[in-house]
Each structure stands twice: as C-alpha cells, then as structure tokens.
Design an enzyme around this catalytic site. Sequence first.
Site, PDB file in Angstrom:
ATOM      1  N   GLY A  10      12.947   3.483  -9.695  1.00  0.00           N
ATOM      2  CA  GLY A  10      13.055   2.234 -10.438  1.00  0.00           C
ATOM      3  C   GLY A  10      11.682   1.622 -10.615  1.00  0.00           C
ATOM      4  O   GLY A  10      10.694   2.152 -10.109  1.00  0.00           O
ATOM      5  N   MET A  12       8.771  -1.585 -10.303  1.00  0.00           N
ATOM      6  CA  MET A  12       8.384  -2.466  -9.209  1.00  0.00           C
ATOM      7  C   MET A  12       9.377  -3.633  -9.137  1.00  0.00           C
ATOM      8  O   MET A  12       9.989  -3.990 -10.139  1.00  0.00           O
ATOM      9  CB  MET A  12       6.955  -2.997  -9.421  1.00  0.00           C
ATOM     10  N   LYS A  16      13.123  -0.793  -4.132  1.00  0.00           N
ATOM     11  CA  LYS A  16      13.097   0.620  -3.689  1.00  0.00           C
ATOM     12  C   LYS A  16      12.752   0.747  -2.212  1.00  0.00           C
ATOM     13  O   LYS A  16      13.412   1.468  -1.479  1.00  0.00           O
ATOM     14  CB  LYS A  16      12.076   1.432  -4.492  1.00  0.00           C
ATOM     15  N   THR A  17      11.688   0.067  -1.805  1.00  0.00           N
ATOM     16  CA  THR A  17      11.259   0.177  -0.405  1.00  0.00           C
ATOM     17  C   THR A  17      12.305  -0.426   0.520  1.00  0.00           C
ATOM     18  O   THR A  17      12.620   0.139   1.570  1.00  0.00           O
ATOM     19  CB  THR A  17       9.885  -0.494  -0.220  1.00  0.00           C
ATOM     20  N   ASP A  86       7.687   7.023   0.905  1.00  0.00           N
ATOM     21  CA  ASP A  86       7.590   5.869   0.006  1.00  0.00           C
ATOM     22  C   ASP A  86       6.467   6.106  -0.999  1.00  0.00           C
ATOM     23  O   ASP A  86       5.544   6.883  -0.738  1.00  0.00           O
ATOM     24  CB  ASP A  86       7.315   4.605   0.838  1.00  0.00           C
ATOM     25  N   GLU A  87       6.531   5.443  -2.132  1.00  0.00           N
ATOM     26  CA  GLU A  87       5.478   5.509  -3.166  1.00  0.00           C
ATOM     27  C   GLU A  87       5.151   6.955  -3.544  1.00  0.00           C
ATOM     28  O   GLU A  87       3.988   7.335  -3.691  1.00  0.00           O
ATOM     29  CB  GLU A  87       4.202   4.792  -2.680  1.00  0.00           C
ATOM     30  N   CYS A 154      13.926 -14.143 -19.959  1.00  0.00           N
ATOM     31  CA  CYS A 154      14.757 -13.070 -20.504  1.00  0.00           C
ATOM     32  C   CYS A 154      15.936 -12.790 -19.573  1.00  0.00           C
ATOM     33  O   CYS A 154      17.084 -12.926 -19.956  1.00  0.00           O
ATOM     34  CB  CYS A 154      13.928 -11.809 -20.724  1.00  0.00           C
TER      35      CYS A 154
END
Length: 200
Positions: A10, A12, A16-17, A86-87, A154
């Site tokens: 996904g 930032m 995710k982390t 991660d990352e 938005c």
Amino acid sequence: MASGLRMIVGPMFSGKTTELLRILRKYAIAGYAVVLVKPSTDARYSASKVVSHDGLEMDALVVEPSFTGLARVAELLFEHDVVGIDEFQFFEYSPDLVKFLLNLSSEKLVIVAALNLDFRGEPWEVVKELLPYAEDVKVLKAVCTYVDQQRRKCGKQASRTQRLIDGRPAPYDSPRIMVGGKESYEARCRKHHVVPGRRD
Ligand SMILES: [Zn+2]
C-alpha cells in the site's frame, strides 16, 4: 508450523508497518520465534527498531538491502519461525533475492511489507517480482489528504504516495528514494496524485 509468503502492500500512511507488527506480535505471544528485518537505508526514527507512524515498535535486525545482505544473516533467519521484512521496496532486485525468499518461505512464515508504488506512481521492481509468489496479499489503502482551493478535503481511498518538496509536488526526475515523513509525503487518490514532468 506455519510457512509461506504473505505480503502487505500500500502507499505511505496506510498502516503497513502497524499491520506487520500486529501479526508478528500475535505469533510472538503464541510462542513462536519471531524476527523482524529492515533495510539499512531506512534511518527514520531509529536504527535498530521498527516504529510505525502510530508509535508501535519492535527491535529489528538491520541488513544491507540486497541478496548479499539477507544471505549474510541467513542462518539466523532460518533459526526463527516467523520472519518479517519491513520497507521491502528498498531492497535491490535480483533473481537470487527472490529465490532466497521463496526458499525461506517454504520452511518459515515470511511476511513482507512494502510500498506498492514509488512517488512517481511506478512499481518497485523487487516488489513486482516477488508479489505473484505470495500466498496472501493484503492491499492497504490510506485516506487522500488533498485539499482543494475551497479547502474541501478529498477523503477518498488513497493508493498513491505524493512526494512534496516545499509543499509542491516533486517532479518526475527527483531521486527515487528520499526518506521522509509527513513533511515530504502525503497519501493521495489516483486523481490527486500529481507528478510534474511525467511522460504519460
Ligand atoms: Zn483525492
């Protein structure tokens, strides 16, 4: 014992982390040996911990983001039941790297968190090459934080990461990797993701 490859992708600010740490903790609580790996390019917040944007943290093994970097700690990884990475987008793609992770995930549960796209809206090769092998892919979305001239937000689902330089959209030719937080990145929907200089 659980094995296989799970991926969490996904933009930032999509969590995710947080999701990765949540799953790893669950296995740790259940008594499994869990290890978390992160690439050495990500110096954000802390060198030896992974910290999510909402403050969850866990000790991490920092490796050079390449096949060589992972191979160097292979023995240690194989000593654990569950391996989190991660990352993952920061890892340099090579067929050996993909083979290594397929090997590891045939014996262990490997959970990889990665950005889906770079700031230009283009895929990361390493993510694109590993993704089809995953038994389970979780696609996370953020919330588009674009504000129009009438100051209306938005608020749609965001799948893109907008890079900003001094508050303006970063041009296409700005460097691909630039570690930063809320001051240089925003989550955007497709319509509000702007990349000046992109050849469409
Ligand atoms: Zn939007």
